[in-house]
Scaffold this active site. Structure first.
Site, short mmCIF file in Angstrom:
data_model
loop_
_atom_site.label_atom_id
_atom_site.label_comp_id
_atom_site.label_asym_id
_atom_site.label_seq_id
_atom_site.Cartn_x
_atom_site.Cartn_y
_atom_site.Cartn_z
N GLU A 5 -11.96 13.73 -59.20
CA GLU A 5 -12.72 13.08 -58.12
C GLU A 5 -14.13 13.62 -57.99
O GLU A 5 -15.07 12.87 -57.71
CB GLU A 5 -11.96 13.22 -56.80
CG GLU A 5 -10.66 12.41 -56.74
CD GLU A 5 -9.51 13.03 -57.52
OE1 GLU A 5 -9.63 14.22 -57.92
OE2 GLU A 5 -8.49 12.36 -57.74
N HIS A 19 -0.59 11.37 -49.09
CA HIS A 19 -0.87 9.94 -49.20
C HIS A 19 -1.10 9.28 -47.84
O HIS A 19 -1.11 8.06 -47.75
CB HIS A 19 0.29 9.22 -49.91
CG HIS A 19 0.44 9.58 -51.35
ND1 HIS A 19 0.91 10.78 -51.77
CD2 HIS A 19 0.12 8.89 -52.47
CE1 HIS A 19 0.92 10.82 -53.10
NE2 HIS A 19 0.44 9.69 -53.55
#
Lengths: 383, 338
Positions: free
Chosen positions: B71, B140
């Site tokens: 990322e 998540h």
């Protein structure tokens, strides 16, 4: 290797008995490339434009050393807040300018102010970060130099992204990212090299391995055979060069830039050098390295090495040295004059460039500061 | 102050938030060749939530790039692309997977314009699916908006309706400032009557909207908590309360004007969000409302938020997320005269 890793690899690798690509051509030079004191110097002298190149590198080294000295002096005088000198690393710093073309991009780190100046940026604009009057005093688009990056190696992925964008546009731009030995431990360094390899981006990473990350020596930083060997893991070319040999750095870096420009892929260059000064003026290098070690490296000072070998080769004489010294003194004079003048600062500029348009909240805060300034001014008027 | 009530019918032609976001990306790619999407699985797969579905096929792999799984590298690469004049749209796969990119976001994306005195703006949109309520396993379901809203130089927006999904994403991509675009993932599949043929004009970032007018108290919310608040407002009618609901849409910049007007109109306010309350966006809102509306308030501004705990396992998340009952309990504590 665990059984699971092995089985998974075997399940999909086209050829389970060997690497998917031969790593041998990616391996760096076995010894750091040197030109000074080798037959290669004579070949350079005799090549077309060789003498001019060598004189130019020498001149840039002399001027570069003076830049470091003057900036250090300015710090002692309180004109700069802090100065991380590249004294001893000038061969790497000045090679950057010669290896890049106009239009190529440089992504420097905080110790690379000399590289930025060598690229043509004004010293006054280059040193605003370290003077403390502005984060980045120059226009990055004027000389294609990104702002000096302070968080280590975070500028490396920027170089990859810019090079990738240029390639998609069909431009021949190359991006050069400057990193130190400590910076190679950062995750961003890894991610940048990995992206560069995958995207085949026209980017070169120059690692100036000066032996120390502030106080931590290379042995505590990495167990890699050389830092240049890290390239192989990303499928990119590694190169190893004597970072105190200005001719060798210029040659290897130019080859690396050409390699990237021609679409052959990114290159990781490790230049082995030494930081002759402390990390900054606020550091005490005596706590982590010996005077003997520093003396050993002083004997391999890139400037004296260059001058000795070029004099021996008959490339420069007293006249060239005097001319270079003269230019260096002019730069030092100019720096003294420039930094003697107090910077003109507008507190209201704090709010100007946070966003394209100030938010309502920033407008309120700007009004508050304006009122404070007006009150201060009124108080001073009364005195 | 504008009023707009989202239609939540399931009539023929109803559109999901996911497809409106996809449409916004497609229209941006088509209209502006400098727009490039990059992220994990965004190409061939179309993203794990299919928000980039079909875009690589239509515009090519360069315009919708499958990147390595890293990322910080993705966002750092986007910074370099933006420096060269492109307009990158980054997809972070999940809220909690965006944390490795935090340094790039805070140290470079948010600051580059300021650092360079306006010479090097970075028009980057960082799309992040966020929030819980989908039965996701750990990492998540985070609501990470406070980290971003706390960072000067970033715009932080979050749509709660299909129409805003389209309009705000177009506005984010068109913005010359970096925008963190938080997508409430549990609303991805919620539908509204919304015509992709004639999308509403793109509004500038920074305006809240009153979703429901009311006279008793004002619920202030955003993103995934908007439907919950609207449901609470319906249920509150049985208690005799007529609740107003404000959808912030933009956390930074913050629309003080709309929020303060909506609170002054009722004299009572409850802030509702999923993320933990301590040092959260709700604390900022409560402070701002108190500073601006003190003499109009009949009660302290209350907050209904997730607990100050790491996001729970999915089988327990219903206890963590603000629900209708918890919101109505808070409304009941707004010091009503007997």
């Amino acid at each position: 290797m665990t059984v699971l890793d092995h089985d998974l690899a075997a399940a999909w690798t086209p050829d389970a008995h060997g690497p998917r690509r031969d790593p041998a051509p990616l391996l760096p030079d076995r010894e750091p490339v040197r030109v000074l004191g080798t037959p290669a110097l004579r070949r350079t002298v005799d090549s077309p434009g060789g003498r001019e190149l060598l004189r130019d590198l020498h001149r840039r080294l002399v001027v570069g050393r003076r830049f470091n000295q003057q900036a250090t002096t300015l710090t002692k005088q309180g004109r700069l807040a802090v100065y991380p000198a590249s004294t001893g690393q000038e061969a790497c710093q000045i090679a950057v300018a010669g290896a890049l073309r106009p239009g190529d991009w440089l992504f420097p780190s905080y110790r690379d102010t000399l590289a930025v100046v060598s690229r043509g940026v004004d010293p006054l604009e280059t040193l605003t970060l370290l003077r403390g009057n502005a984060h980045c005093g120059y226009d990055p688009y004027q000389h294609q130099v990104a702002p000096l990056s302070t968080p280590l190696a975070t500028q490396a992925p920027h170089a990859v992204g810019l090079a990738h964008a240029a390639r998609m546009r069909g431009d021949s731009t190359v991006a050069l990212a400057l990193v130190g030995d400590g910076g190679t431990s950062e995750g961003d360094f890894h991610e940048a090299l990995n992206f560069a390899g995958v995207l085949n981006a026209p980017v070169v990473f120059l690692v100036q391995n000066n032996g120390y990350a502030i106080s931590v020596p290379l042995a505590k930083q990495s167990a890699a055979p050389t830092l240049a060997h890290k390239a192989v893991g990303y499928g990119i070319q590694g190169r190893l060069v004597d970072g105190n040999d200005a001719v060798a750095v210029h040659t290897v870096l130019s080859e690396a830039v050409q390699h990237a420009r021609s679409g052959e892929g990114p290159v990781l260059v490790e230049a082995v050098t030494y930081r002759l000064e402390a990390h900054t003026n606020a550091d005490d290098a005596g706590r982590y390295r010996s005077a003997e070690e520093v003396a050993d490296w002083q004997a391999r000072d890139p400037l004296t090495l260059m001058e000795r070998h070029l004099r021996e080769a008959g490339v420069i004489g007293d006249a060239e040295v005097a001319a270079a010294t003269d230019e260096a003194e002019q730069l030092a004079d100019r720096m003294r004059t420039l930094f003697h003048v107090k910077p003109d600062l507008d507190p209201m500029s704090l709010f100007e460039h946070v966003y394209a348009e100030p938010t309502p909240q920033l407008r309120e805060q700007a009004a508050q500061l304006a009122a404070e300034l007006a009150a201060e001014a009124a108080t001073e008027d009364q005195r | 102050m504008t009023t707009a009530t989202p239609s939540r019918t399931r009539a023929a032609g109803a559109t999901t938030l996911a497809s409106a976001l996809n449409r916004a990306l497609r229209d941006s790619l088509r209209e502006d060749p400098s727009v490039h999407i990059l992220g994990e699985d965004v190409g061939t797969l179309g993203g794990v939530f299919r928000i980039t579905d079909g875009l690589a096929a239509e515009f090519g792999a360069d315009r919708c790039l499958d990147t390595p799984l890293a990322e910080a590298g993705i966002l750092g690469t986007a910074v370099g692309m933006a420096m060269y004049g492109l307009r990158p749209v980054v997809e972070m796969q999940f809220d909690a997977f965006a944390y490795p990119a935090f340094e790039q976001l805070v140290s470079h994306v948010a600051r580059m314009r300021n650092r360079t005195a306006g010479r090097m703006p970075l028009p980057i949109t960082v799309r992040i699916p966020y929030g819980g309520g989908i039965g996701g396993v750990e990492h998540h379901s985070d609501s990470s908006e406070a980290y971003y809203a706390h960072t000067p130089g970033l715009h932080v927006v979050t749509p709660a309706t299909v129409a805003d999904g389209y309009g705000l994403l177009r506005a984010a991509i068109a913005s010359d400032d970096p925008v963190v675009f938080l997508e409430p993932k549990r609303l991805y599949w919620s539908k509204e009557d919304w015509s992709a043929e004639a999308p509403a004009p793109v509004e500038p970032i920074g305006r809240a909207v009153v979703r429901r007018r009311g006279t008793s108290a004002t619920l202030i919310t955003y993103g995934p908590s908007l439907p919950v608040c609207l449901e609470a407002a319906e249920a509150a009618k049985a208690e005799g309360w007529d609740l107003a609901v404000v959808d912030l849409r933009s956390l930074a910049p913050f629309d003080d004007e709309t929020v303060a007007a909506a609170v002054r109109a009722t004299g009572r306010a409850v802030v509702v969000h999923e993320s933990s309350g301590f040092a959260g966006v709700g604390a900022e809102i409560a402070a701002r409302v108190s500073e601006r509306c003190f003499h109009h308030l009949a009660a302290p501004v209350l907050r209904v938020t997730g607990f100050d705990i790491p996001y729970p396992p999915p089988m327990l998340e219903q206890h963590h997320l603000p629900g209708v009952d918890r919101i109505l309990d808070a409304v009941g504590r707004l010091q009503w005269e007997q």
